[in-house]
Design an enzyme around this catalytic site. Structure first.
Site, PDB file in Angstrom:
ATOM      1  N   TRP A 156       0.543  -0.725   0.353  1.00 19.71           N
ATOM      2  CA  TRP A 156      -0.195  -0.196  -0.048  1.00 19.71           C
ATOM      3  C   TRP A 156       0.721   1.589  -0.465  1.00 19.71           C
ATOM      4  O   TRP A 156       0.481   2.506   0.077  1.00 19.71           O
ATOM      5  CB  TRP A 156      -1.106   0.260   1.134  1.00 19.71           C
ATOM      6  CG  TRP A 156      -0.704   0.047   2.449  1.00 19.71           C
ATOM      7  CD1 TRP A 156      -0.127  -1.803   3.176  1.00 19.71           C
ATOM      8  CD2 TRP A 156       0.791   0.712   3.845  1.00 19.71           C
ATOM      9  NE1 TRP A 156       0.925  -1.338   4.124  1.00 19.71           N
ATOM     10  CE2 TRP A 156       0.763  -0.331   4.287  1.00 19.71           C
ATOM     11  CE3 TRP A 156       0.330   2.301   2.779  1.00 19.71           C
ATOM     12  CZ2 TRP A 156       2.042   0.696   5.487  1.00 19.71           C
ATOM     13  CZ3 TRP A 156       1.554   2.350   3.798  1.00 19.71           C
ATOM     14  CH2 TRP A 156       2.562   1.929   5.477  1.00 19.71           C
ATOM     15  N   LYS A 180      -2.211  -8.465  -7.689  1.00 15.89           N
ATOM     16  CA  LYS A 180      -2.817  -8.221  -5.935  1.00 15.89           C
ATOM     17  C   LYS A 180      -2.324  -7.551  -5.222  1.00 15.89           C
ATOM     18  O   LYS A 180      -1.608  -7.252  -4.897  1.00 15.89           O
ATOM     19  CB  LYS A 180      -2.760  -9.182  -5.358  1.00 15.89           C
ATOM     20  CG  LYS A 180      -3.235  -9.578  -4.208  1.00 15.89           C
ATOM     21  CD  LYS A 180      -4.498  -9.246  -3.221  1.00 15.89           C
ATOM     22  CE  LYS A 180      -4.942  -9.848  -2.563  1.00 15.89           C
ATOM     23  NZ  LYS A 180      -4.637  -8.179  -1.336  1.00 15.89           N
ATOM     24  N   ALA A 182      -2.448  -4.215  -2.681  1.00 19.70           N
ATOM     25  CA  ALA A 182      -2.907  -4.622  -1.003  1.00 19.70           C
ATOM     26  C   ALA A 182      -3.958  -3.769  -1.167  1.00 19.70           C
ATOM     27  O   ALA A 182      -4.983  -3.116  -1.859  1.00 19.70           O
ATOM     28  CB  ALA A 182      -2.208  -3.056  -0.373  1.00 19.70           C
ATOM     29  N   SER A 183      -5.500  -4.604  -0.205  1.00 18.44           N
ATOM     30  CA  SER A 183      -6.364  -4.315   0.232  1.00 18.44           C
ATOM     31  C   SER A 183      -6.667  -1.990   0.678  1.00 18.44           C
ATOM     32  O   SER A 183      -7.295  -2.161  -0.035  1.00 18.44           O
ATOM     33  CB  SER A 183      -7.142  -4.992   0.892  1.00 18.44           C
ATOM     34  OG  SER A 183      -7.094  -6.233   1.136  1.00 18.44           O
ATOM     35  N   GLY A 233       7.089  -6.362   0.356  1.00 17.10           N
ATOM     36  CA  GLY A 233       6.137  -6.795   1.725  1.00 17.10           C
ATOM     37  C   GLY A 233       6.886  -6.029   2.861  1.00 17.10           C
ATOM     38  O   GLY A 233       8.197  -6.378   2.745  1.00 17.10           O
ATOM     39  N   SER A 234       6.627  -7.029   3.940  1.00 11.79           N
ATOM     40  CA  SER A 234       7.669  -7.714   5.319  1.00 11.79           C
ATOM     41  C   SER A 234       7.674  -7.929   4.533  1.00 11.79           C
ATOM     42  O   SER A 234       7.758  -9.984   4.279  1.00 11.79           O
ATOM     43  CB  SER A 234       6.630  -7.366   5.980  1.00 11.79           C
ATOM     44  OG  SER A 234       5.639  -8.948   6.146  1.00 11.79           O
ATOM     45  N   GLU A 255      11.133  -8.246  -2.642  1.00 16.31           N
ATOM     46  CA  GLU A 255      11.575  -6.805  -1.923  1.00 16.31           C
ATOM     47  C   GLU A 255      10.315  -6.862  -0.667  1.00 16.31           C
ATOM     48  O   GLU A 255       9.970  -6.637   0.097  1.00 16.31           O
ATOM     49  CB  GLU A 255      10.574  -5.863  -3.217  1.00 16.31           C
ATOM     50  CG  GLU A 255      11.886  -5.948  -3.856  1.00 16.31           C
ATOM     51  CD  GLU A 255      13.121  -4.986  -4.333  1.00 16.31           C
ATOM     52  OE1 GLU A 255      14.093  -5.403  -3.108  1.00 16.31           O
ATOM     53  OE2 GLU A 255      13.355  -5.572  -5.134  1.00 16.31           O
ATOM     54  N   CYS A 289      10.092   1.221   2.521  1.00 11.96           N
ATOM     55  CA  CYS A 289      11.395   0.281   3.131  1.00 11.96           C
ATOM     56  C   CYS A 289      12.663   0.839   3.396  1.00 11.96           C
ATOM     57  O   CYS A 289      13.647  -0.052   3.782  1.00 11.96           O
ATOM     58  CB  CYS A 289      11.390  -1.040   2.555  1.00 11.96           C
ATOM     59  SG  CYS A 289      11.102  -1.316   0.468  1.00 11.96           S
ATOM     60  N   GLU A 386      11.805  -2.545  12.414  1.00 11.30           N
ATOM     61  CA  GLU A 386      11.856  -1.464  11.509  1.00 11.30           C
ATOM     62  C   GLU A 386      10.299  -0.497  12.022  1.00 11.30           C
ATOM     63  O   GLU A 386       9.636  -1.489  12.315  1.00 11.30           O
ATOM     64  CB  GLU A 386      11.696  -1.810  10.358  1.00 11.30           C
ATOM     65  CG  GLU A 386      11.124  -1.044   8.710  1.00 11.30           C
ATOM     66  CD  GLU A 386      10.996  -2.174   7.750  1.00 11.30           C
ATOM     67  OE1 GLU A 386      10.618  -2.996   7.004  1.00 11.30           O
ATOM     68  OE2 GLU A 386      10.615  -1.267   6.169  1.00 11.30           O
TER      69      GLU A 386
HETATM   70  C1  SIN Z   1       9.543   0.456  -0.303  1.00 12.52           C
HETATM   71  O1  SIN Z   1       9.573   1.580   0.157  1.00 12.52           O
HETATM   72  O2  SIN Z   1       8.930  -0.457  -0.835  1.00 12.52           O
HETATM   73  C2  SIN Z   1       9.960   1.768  -2.083  1.00 12.52           C
HETATM   74  C3  SIN Z   1      10.348   2.577  -1.566  1.00 12.52           C
HETATM   75  C4  SIN Z   1      11.033   2.952  -3.547  1.00 12.52           C
HETATM   76  O3  SIN Z   1      11.217   2.427  -4.760  1.00 12.52           O
HETATM   77  O4  SIN Z   1      11.890   4.446  -3.393  1.00 12.52           O
END
Ligand code: SIN
Length: 485
Positions: A156, A180, A182-183, A233-234, A255, A289, A386
Site C-alpha cells: 500500500w 494482487k 494491497a487491500s 512487503g514485510s 523486496e 522500506c 523497522e
Molecule cells: C518501498 O518502500 O517499498 C519502495 C521505495 C522506493 O521505491 O523508493
C-alpha cells in the site's frame, strides 16, 4: 474530488479483459486514512477467482509472447503516455486512498510511469548469446525466453510504482501478469488496469484481483501455472511466501523490510545531510522500506546536525495530503500508528530524549507528529525493528570502524546512506556497507535506471535497471550440431 467520480474509478476486478465482482458478491471497504471515511468498495475475491485469473493469464500467454519485442514495446509506451497524460487525476486518487501529500503522489505517478517507459525500451534489448563450442561442427546458442505467468503482490505504500516496477519488465519480455494490490489501496491498481485496457494489452495479459489476501496469496504461491512470484512487503510475509513457492519451485523476487543506517561523518556538508535526512526519513510519512531507521552522527558535528534537523522538522506541516501545504500525511491505519507510538515510548523508557514531536498529533485520527529522538540506546526496539513511521532516532558515534560495525549489525540489508566529502572514506564505506543500495551524499536513490533490491533478509532479486528484466527470463541453451555436413 470524490474517488467515485473519477473516470478511473472501478469497484470491480479486472480478469480476462472483463470487470467482475466476487463470486460471493462480497466486498471490502476502502477508507481514506486522512478522514477514515469509506471512499469505495472492491470485490472480496478468494481462491476460485484467483484460479480463473491465473488461467486467463496462461491462455493469453502464447499470443503475448508471440508478439515482436517492438509490438510489446509500443503497447507499453502507450501505457506510459496515458499515465503521464492523466497524472493529476491518478495522483488525486492516490492521495485519497493512501494519504501521502499530493506532491508526493504526483512524484509517484511519474516514478511509476518511468518504469513503464524504461522497460518499453528494454523490451527491444533482450539479447541472447552465441558461445564457441569445443567441437568445430557445433555452436552454442543462448536464448532468453519469458518465464511464463507472473504473480505480483504489491504493498500500500507505493500503490502505483510497485506495480509498474514489477509488471513492466514482465510484460516487456512477454509474460502475462496477475496483480494482487494491497487491500488498503486497490483503486490506483484498478486505474492502471483501465489505462492498460486503453493502451491495447490483449485480454488476459494484465489482470488485477482484489480480496482476501491469504486466499489469493496462497493460490498465487502454490498454483503450478504461476512460474514467478514477485512480492514487495514485510520480511515476515516474504518468508511465508518463499516457503509456499517452494512447492512448485517458482522463481521469486522479494523486496522485503529494511532498517537503513544513515551516517553523517564529521567531514560532511551538514546542510546537505539534513536535507537528505528529511527526504529519506519523512518521505511518505516514514512509510517506505528504504527510510532512514538509524541516524548515526559523528561526535564533532552531532550538535550542529541535531539543531538543524530539529529546525527543519519544526517547519513540517501535518494534515490531509490533499492540502498542497501539508508535507506529512496520515499513517495508513491505527495499527501502524500504534507501532510508532510503541517504538517512541519504548525508546524513551530506555533513555532516549524527545527533541521534537514524540506523540500523536492534535489532529487525531491517523496522524503522528514528525519526531526526532536523540541519545537512543541499543536496547530500544527502534534500534533493531523497522518503525515504518515519521520517527528519526539519532545515535552518536566516534569513528569509521565503529559506525560500519553498528550499521552492519542488522539482519536487514536494503538501503543505506552516508554523507562525507573524503573520497578515500567514500570508497571504503560504500564497499564495507552490507546493503544492496548505498546513497552517498543523497537521501534518495530510487530511480528506474538503477537496480533496487536488498541483501540478507531484505530480499532476493533486483527491480528496475537493465538487471530488472533478468528475473522474468528463462535462459535456454541450444546446441547446434552437425554443421559440417
Ligand atoms: C518501498 O518502500 O517499498 C519502495 C521505495 C522506493 O521505491 O523508493
Amino acid at each position: 474530488m470524490k474517488i467515485t467520480e473519477s473516470k478511473f474509478y472501478r469497484d470491480r476486478c479486472y480478469i480476462n479483459g472483463e470487470w467482475i465482482t466476487a463470486d460471493s458478491g462480497e466486498t471490502i471497504s476502502v477508507n481514506n486514512p486522512a478522514t477514515l471515511e469509506e471512499i469505495g468498495t472492491v470485490p472480496k475475491c478468494e481462491t476460485a477467482e484467483t484460479k480463473r485469473a491465473i488461467e486467463a493469464a496462461n491462455e493469453a500467454w502464447p499470443e503475448w509472447r508471440a508478439k515482436s519485442a517492438r509490438q510489446r514495446s509500443d503497447i507499453l509506451r502507450k501505457w506510459f503516455d496515458l499515465m503521464i497524460q492523466n497524472k493529476e487525476e491518478l495522483a488525486q486518487m492516490m492521495t485519497i486512498e493512501q494519504g501521502k501529500p499530493i506532491n508526493e503522489s504526483r512524484g509517484e505517478i511519474g516514478y511509476g510511469a518511468s518504469f513503464v517507459e524504461w522497460f518499453s525500451e528494454e523490451a527491444k534489448r533482450v539479447y541472447g548469446d552465441t558461445i564457441p563450442d569445443p567441437m568445430t561442427d557445433r555452436r552454442i546458442v543462448v536464448l532468453k525466453q519469458p518465464v511464463g505467468v507472473v504473480a505480483s503482490i504489491t504493498p500500500w505504500n507505493f500503490p502505483n510504482a510497485m506495480i509498474t516496477r514489477k509488471c513492466a519488465p514482465a510484460l516487456a519480455v512477454g509474460c502475462p501478469v496477475v496483480i494482487k494490490p494491497a487491500s488498503q489501496t486497490p483503486f490506483s491498481a484498478l486505474a492502471l488496469a483501465v489505462l492498460a485496457e486503453e493502451a491495447g494489452f490483449p485480454k488476459g495479459t494484465l489482470n488485477v484481483i482484489t480480496g482476501k489476501a491469504s486466499a489469493i496469496g496462497d493460490e498465487l504461491a502454490s498454483n503450478p501455472i504461476v512460474r514467478k512470484l514477485s512480492f514487495t512487503g514485510s520480511t515476515e510475509i516474504g518468508k511465508i511466501l518463499l516457503q509456499k513457492c517452494s512447492g512448485t519451485v517458482k522463481k521469486v523476487s522479494m523486496e522485503l523490510g529494511g532498517h537503513a543506517p544513515f551516517i553523517v561523518f564529521d567531514d560532511a556538508n551538514i546542510d546537505d545531510a539534513v536535507a537528505g535526512a528529511m527526504q529519506s526519513k519523512f518521505r511518505n510519512t516514514g512509510q517506505t522500506c528504504v527510510c532512514a531507521n538509524r541516524i548515526y552522527v559523528q561526535e564533532k558535528v552531532h550538535e550542529e546536525f541535531c539543531k538543524k534537523f530539529v529546525d527543519a522538522v519544526s517547519k513540517m506541516k501535518v494534515g490531509d495530503g490533499l492540502n498542497e501545504e501539508n508535507s506529512s500525511g496520515p499513517m495508513i491505519d491505527e495499527h501502524s500508528l500504534s507501532k510508532v507510538e510503541e517504538h517512541v515510548e519504548d525508546a524513551v523508557a530506555y533513555g532516549a530524549k524527545v527533541a521534537i514531536g514524540g506523540a500523536r498529533h492534535s489532529l487525531g485520527l491517523n496522524f503522528y507528529q514528525p519526531t526526532i529522538l536523540t541519545d537512543v540506546t541499543p536496547q530500544a526496539k527502534i534500534t533493531t525493528e523497522e518503525t515504518f513511521g515519521p520517527v528519526a532516532p539519532i545515535y552518536k558515534f566516534k569513528d569509521e570502524k565503529q559506525v560500519i560495525d553498528l550499521a552492519n549489525n542488522s539482519p536487514y540489508g536494503l538501503a543505506s546512506y552516508f554523507y562525507s566529502r573524503d573520497i578515500g572514506r567514500i570508497w571504503r564505506v560504500a564497499e564495507a556497507l552490507e546493503y544492496g543500495m548505498v546513497g552517498v551524499n543523497t537521501g534518495l536513490t530510487s530511480k528506474a535506471e538503477a537496480p533496487f533490491g536488498g541483501v540478507k533478509e531484505s530480499g532476493l532479486g533486483r527491480e528496475g535497471s537493465k538487471y530488472g528484466i533478468d528475473d522474468f527470463i528463462e535462459i535456454k541453451y541450444v546446441n547446434m550440431c552437425g554443421l559440417d555436413k
